[in-house]
Write a protein that holds these residues in place. Sequence first.
Motif, PDB file in Angstrom:
ATOM      1  N   ARG A  24       0.827  -1.210   0.000  1.00  0.00           N
ATOM      2  CA  ARG A  24       0.000   0.000   0.000  1.00  0.00           C
ATOM      3  C   ARG A  24       0.863   1.262   0.000  1.00  0.00           C
ATOM      4  O   ARG A  24       0.568   2.224  -0.704  1.00  0.00           O
ATOM      5  CB  ARG A  24      -0.932   0.024   1.220  1.00  0.00           C
ATOM      6  CG  ARG A  24      -2.079  -0.964   1.174  1.00  0.00           C
ATOM      7  CD  ARG A  24      -3.161  -0.586   0.161  1.00  0.00           C
ATOM      8  NE  ARG A  24      -3.721   0.733   0.390  1.00  0.00           N
ATOM      9  CZ  ARG A  24      -4.672   1.010   1.288  1.00  0.00           C
ATOM     10  NH1 ARG A  24      -5.130   0.055   2.087  1.00  0.00           N
ATOM     11  NH2 ARG A  24      -5.151   2.233   1.399  1.00  0.00           N
ATOM     12  N   ILE A  78      -1.176   4.843   5.732  1.00  0.00           N
ATOM     13  CA  ILE A  78      -2.329   4.191   5.100  1.00  0.00           C
ATOM     14  C   ILE A  78      -3.551   5.112   5.148  1.00  0.00           C
ATOM     15  O   ILE A  78      -4.325   5.181   4.174  1.00  0.00           O
ATOM     16  CB  ILE A  78      -2.636   2.840   5.782  1.00  0.00           C
ATOM     17  CG1 ILE A  78      -1.446   1.878   5.641  1.00  0.00           C
ATOM     18  CG2 ILE A  78      -3.897   2.221   5.186  1.00  0.00           C
ATOM     19  CD1 ILE A  78      -1.016   1.613   4.218  1.00  0.00           C
ATOM     20  N   GLU A  79      -3.752   5.806   6.247  1.00  0.00           N
ATOM     21  CA  GLU A  79      -4.854   6.768   6.338  1.00  0.00           C
ATOM     22  C   GLU A  79      -4.694   7.865   5.294  1.00  0.00           C
ATOM     23  O   GLU A  79      -5.669   8.289   4.659  1.00  0.00           O
ATOM     24  CB  GLU A  79      -4.907   7.376   7.737  1.00  0.00           C
ATOM     25  CG  GLU A  79      -5.416   6.416   8.812  1.00  0.00           C
ATOM     26  CD  GLU A  79      -5.395   7.032  10.197  1.00  0.00           C
ATOM     27  OE1 GLU A  79      -4.915   8.189  10.328  1.00  0.00           O
ATOM     28  OE2 GLU A  79      -5.847   6.365  11.157  1.00  0.00           O
ATOM     29  N   THR A 124      -5.548   6.361   1.849  1.00  0.00           N
ATOM     30  CA  THR A 124      -6.984   6.092   1.746  1.00  0.00           C
ATOM     31  C   THR A 124      -7.783   7.367   1.563  1.00  0.00           C
ATOM     32  O   THR A 124      -8.753   7.396   0.783  1.00  0.00           O
ATOM     33  CB  THR A 124      -7.479   5.349   3.000  1.00  0.00           C
ATOM     34  OG1 THR A 124      -6.743   4.128   3.154  1.00  0.00           O
ATOM     35  CG2 THR A 124      -8.969   5.043   2.904  1.00  0.00           C
ATOM     36  N   ASN A 125      -7.402   8.430   2.256  1.00  0.00           N
ATOM     37  CA  ASN A 125      -8.182   9.671   2.256  1.00  0.00           C
ATOM     38  C   ASN A 125      -7.546  10.773   1.422  1.00  0.00           C
ATOM     39  O   ASN A 125      -7.900  11.944   1.570  1.00  0.00           O
ATOM     40  CB  ASN A 125      -8.338  10.170   3.703  1.00  0.00           C
ATOM     41  CG  ASN A 125      -9.021   9.145   4.590  1.00  0.00           C
ATOM     42  OD1 ASN A 125     -10.088   8.642   4.269  1.00  0.00           O
ATOM     43  ND2 ASN A 125      -8.389   8.812   5.720  1.00  0.00           N
ATOM     44  N   TRP A 126      -6.634  10.408   0.512  1.00  0.00           N
ATOM     45  CA  TRP A 126      -5.869  11.425  -0.202  1.00  0.00           C
ATOM     46  C   TRP A 126      -6.742  12.396  -0.990  1.00  0.00           C
ATOM     47  O   TRP A 126      -7.734  12.025  -1.608  1.00  0.00           O
ATOM     48  CB  TRP A 126      -4.879  10.783  -1.174  1.00  0.00           C
ATOM     49  CG  TRP A 126      -4.171  11.851  -1.955  1.00  0.00           C
ATOM     50  CD1 TRP A 126      -3.139  12.628  -1.523  1.00  0.00           C
ATOM     51  CD2 TRP A 126      -4.507  12.317  -3.265  1.00  0.00           C
ATOM     52  NE1 TRP A 126      -2.800  13.544  -2.477  1.00  0.00           N
ATOM     53  CE2 TRP A 126      -3.620  13.380  -3.563  1.00  0.00           C
ATOM     54  CE3 TRP A 126      -5.474  11.958  -4.204  1.00  0.00           C
ATOM     55  CZ2 TRP A 126      -3.657  14.067  -4.772  1.00  0.00           C
ATOM     56  CZ3 TRP A 126      -5.513  12.645  -5.412  1.00  0.00           C
ATOM     57  CH2 TRP A 126      -4.620  13.681  -5.685  1.00  0.00           C
TER      58      TRP A 126
END
Length: 241
Positions: free
Chosen positions: A183, A212-213, A216-218
């Motif tokens: 990821r 990772i957050e 995911t929220n890019w």
Amino acid sequence: MSTTTQSMLISEQIARIVGGKASGRELPGPTLAVAPVTVASVFKRVMDVVGAGLGLVLLAPLMLAVALVVRLSSPGPILFRQLRLGRGGRPFYVLKFRTMIADAEHRLAELEARNEAAGGVLFKIRRDPRVTPLGAFLRRSSLDELPQLINVLRGDMSLVGPRPLQLRDSYRLEALDPDAFARRLSVMPGITGAWQVGGRSDGTEGMVRQDIEYITNWSLALDLKILLQTIPAVLSARGAC
């Protein structure tokens, strides 16, 4: 540099840094999935090029001064080049102003027992004997990272993204958490990122969670927020990496 040559160089570094034989090590290369190209990601690249270009122009006098002081302060090259894994697992040389003695990488194995980082991935020593007095200042102020603006222009890195790990750290993360490893490499690595502005707490677990957050929220707005947060983080030495 050909892919074969890059693979040989990485295998040599793995053998030296991680330890043991690396002859059978398969590089992730283009087999790792990458985030799809979107209109927003194109704008991100434009922002990277413009930002890095302006940064190099405006910071040129400072970078020349740092280069001169590094040259005069201790034997060794001005720039430190180290193989890292980028988007999709593509290897590239990350650039930094040298902050350690010239043979620092060859001494890593003998310092493994003194590693203070939690999680079994990152390598950190508060008083690393390989770091020069000037290097300690450059790290605290994050001035050592300025040459990575060149990496951004080359397309190796972005202004914002997960930090590219040393090969030693990267392959240890792959062994502990293959999904997180993949990821993190699905996007372009960055000069600054969520973990850097978040205080660099919780060791490996905190780094992976925040990266990772971020992935995911890019969004472009999130990148701008992190860039703005980087300024106080650097001034307070929390963003040093």
